[in-house]
Design an enzyme around this catalytic site. Structure first.
Site, PDB file in Angstrom:
ATOM      1  N   GLY A 233       0.788  -1.226   0.000  1.00 35.92           N
ATOM      2  CA  GLY A 233       0.000   0.000   0.000  1.00 35.92           C
ATOM      3  C   GLY A 233       0.818   1.272   0.000  1.00 35.92           C
ATOM      4  O   GLY A 233       2.020   1.253  -0.232  1.00 35.92           O
TER       5      GLY A 233
ATOM      6  N   GLY B 276       5.221   3.884  -8.907  1.00 38.47           N
ATOM      7  CA  GLY B 276       5.794   2.542  -9.074  1.00 38.47           C
ATOM      8  C   GLY B 276       4.693   1.487  -9.002  1.00 38.47           C
ATOM      9  O   GLY B 276       4.551   0.636  -9.897  1.00 38.47           O
ATOM     10  N   HIS B 277       3.870   1.571  -7.935  1.00 37.75           N
ATOM     11  CA  HIS B 277       2.748   0.632  -7.817  1.00 37.75           C
ATOM     12  C   HIS B 277       1.808   0.779  -9.011  1.00 37.75           C
ATOM     13  O   HIS B 277       1.342  -0.199  -9.590  1.00 37.75           O
ATOM     14  CB  HIS B 277       1.925   0.919  -6.556  1.00 37.75           C
TER      15      HIS B 277
ATOM     16  N   GLN C 262      11.186  -4.269 -10.483  1.00 34.85           N
ATOM     17  CA  GLN C 262      12.640  -4.461 -10.546  1.00 34.85           C
ATOM     18  C   GLN C 262      13.339  -3.715  -9.404  1.00 34.85           C
ATOM     19  O   GLN C 262      14.430  -4.064  -8.987  1.00 34.85           O
ATOM     20  CB  GLN C 262      13.160  -3.973 -11.908  1.00 34.85           C
TER      21      GLN C 262
ATOM     22  N   SER D  42       7.457   3.833  -0.998  1.00 35.18           N
ATOM     23  CA  SER D  42       6.551   4.326   0.049  1.00 35.18           C
ATOM     24  C   SER D  42       7.365   4.943   1.180  1.00 35.18           C
ATOM     25  O   SER D  42       6.908   5.864   1.858  1.00 35.18           O
ATOM     26  CB  SER D  42       5.700   3.184   0.594  1.00 35.18           C
TER      27      SER D  42
HETATM   28  P1  AMP Z   1       5.684  -2.529  -1.832  1.00 32.65           P
HETATM   29  O1  AMP Z   1       4.304  -1.979  -1.589  1.00 32.65           O
HETATM   30  O2  AMP Z   1       6.761  -1.538  -1.546  1.00 32.65           O
HETATM   31  O3  AMP Z   1       5.888  -3.882  -1.223  1.00 32.65           O
HETATM   32  O4  AMP Z   1       5.775  -2.740  -3.400  1.00 32.65           O
HETATM   33  C1  AMP Z   1       4.821  -3.496  -4.116  1.00 32.65           C
HETATM   34  C2  AMP Z   1       5.380  -3.800  -5.475  1.00 32.65           C
HETATM   35  O5  AMP Z   1       5.680  -2.591  -6.156  1.00 32.65           O
HETATM   36  C3  AMP Z   1       6.690  -4.613  -5.411  1.00 32.65           C
HETATM   37  O6  AMP Z   1       6.676  -5.592  -6.434  1.00 32.65           O
HETATM   38  C4  AMP Z   1       7.732  -3.564  -5.656  1.00 32.65           C
HETATM   39  O7  AMP Z   1       8.913  -4.086  -6.263  1.00 32.65           O
HETATM   40  C5  AMP Z   1       7.008  -2.642  -6.623  1.00 32.65           C
HETATM   41  N1  AMP Z   1       7.622  -1.316  -6.591  1.00 32.65           N
HETATM   42  C6  AMP Z   1       7.920  -0.572  -5.501  1.00 32.65           C
HETATM   43  N2  AMP Z   1       8.532   0.584  -5.862  1.00 32.65           N
HETATM   44  C7  AMP Z   1       8.634   0.557  -7.220  1.00 32.65           C
HETATM   45  C8  AMP Z   1       9.174   1.447  -8.204  1.00 32.65           C
HETATM   46  N3  AMP Z   1       9.732   2.596  -7.860  1.00 32.65           N
HETATM   47  N4  AMP Z   1       9.103   1.075  -9.496  1.00 32.65           N
HETATM   48  C9  AMP Z   1       8.547  -0.107  -9.861  1.00 32.65           C
HETATM   49  N5  AMP Z   1       8.018  -0.983  -8.994  1.00 32.65           N
HETATM   50  C10 AMP Z   1       8.058  -0.663  -7.687  1.00 32.65           C
END
Ligand code: AMP
Length: 285
Positions: free
Chosen positions: A31, A36-37, A149, A187
């Protein structure tokens, strides 16, 4: 768009689509959405008939209680963005739904989890990730799951577990989305003060420096890492680790040849940030 909180509700909601042979996509997240998300969500929306986004701040993958407590949360904002992006279901379970009393099983991936983030954060981190992602795969039964990535080691761990456990799923890894100045979106960036935010850009600047040095013909990993480190420390950012590793195995490389990943983690104020850059010997990703 519907927000569902139990495994039973989600299974019931997806059953007709599954019976009709519609493709189901899953974007697992903790969340506090940023671009990116949203890039993962948009890619999934293009490719799948039914789209599930999970929102769960998974306590078992946090090695520091303080990090878990201050992790940014904004379910209402996330639900709004998910609806705008055309998500069908937000799955936002409680901790008790995911880990009911008596929960006793851990999925543990060997090898690739032992260096970098695994070494810094301890074994429990990737055990927590592998266990919760396996549960999400079993709960949703997606055809495709999307990961970033930005968390390069995590993406490799998930590909490994899907292969090893014969989970019938395609894992799609999407490129890192960055702020205009190069900082990888995260985040955790919300935890940075304005001064820390301007220091944090040294991380991506250092990775770009590594890429430039390789493009200039340098093949010695120590020299490339040294140039990247100098760029970071000149801004007062001390990497926890900064390494050049094989993009497939994460094993350290001493001579740059083929596809290599420059990987870095650094604490900036209250935020522990990670980033990486794919490099090839012609200096282009
Ligand atoms: P998180 O909520 O931080 O666990 O991220 C959820 C998904 O979004 C994971 O697969 C992360 O690798 C991806 N993610 C987080 N930050 C980025 C970003 N800046 N660019 C691309 N994917 C991202």
């Amino acid at each position: 768009m519907r927000t569902l909180r139990t495994v039973a509700e989600l299974r019931e909601a997806l059953a007709p689509a599954r019976r009709a042979g519609r493709t189901i996509g899953l974007v697992p997240t903790m969340g506090s959405f940023h671009e990116g998300h949203l890039s993962l969500i948009r890619r999934a929306r293009e490719q799948c008939d039914e789209l599930v986004v999970s929102l769960f701040v998974n306590p078992t993958q946090f090695d520091q209680q303080a990090d878990l407590r201050r992790y940014p949360r904004d379910e209402a904002g996330d639900a709004r963005l998910a609806a705008e992006a055309g998500v069908d279901y937000v799955f936002a379970p409680s901790e008790a739904e995911m880990y009911p009393a008596g929960f006793a099983t851990t999925v543990s991936v060997a090898g690739i989890t032992e260096q970098l983030e695994g070494a810094q954060r301890g074994r429990a981190h990737f055990d927590g990730v592998a266990t919760v992602v396996t549960k999400l795969f079993n709960i949703v039964g997606p055809d495709v799951a999307y990961f970033g990535q930005k968390d390069a080691q995590q993406a490799l761990v998930i590909k490994r577990l899907a292969r090893d456990l014969d989970i019938p799923i395609r894992i799609e890894v999407c490129p890192t989305v960055r702020e205009p100045d190069g900082l990888a979106m995260s985040s955790r960036n919300a935890l940075l003060s304005p001064q820390e935010r301007s220091r944090a850009v040294a991380i991506s600047r250092g990775l770009r420096r590594a890429q430039e040095v390789v493009a200039g013909g340098e093949r010695d990993s120590d020299k490339v890492a040294g140039a990247a480190r100098a760029e970071m420390t000149s801004e007062g950012v001390e990497p926890e680790y900064l390494e050049l590793v094989s993009a497939d195995t994460l094993a350290p490389v001493s001579v740059i040849d083929g596809e290599v990943l420059a990987v870095v983690a650094a604490q900036v104020g209250a935020a522990r940030l990670i980033d990486n850059q794919i490099m090839t010997t012609n200096g282009r990703p």
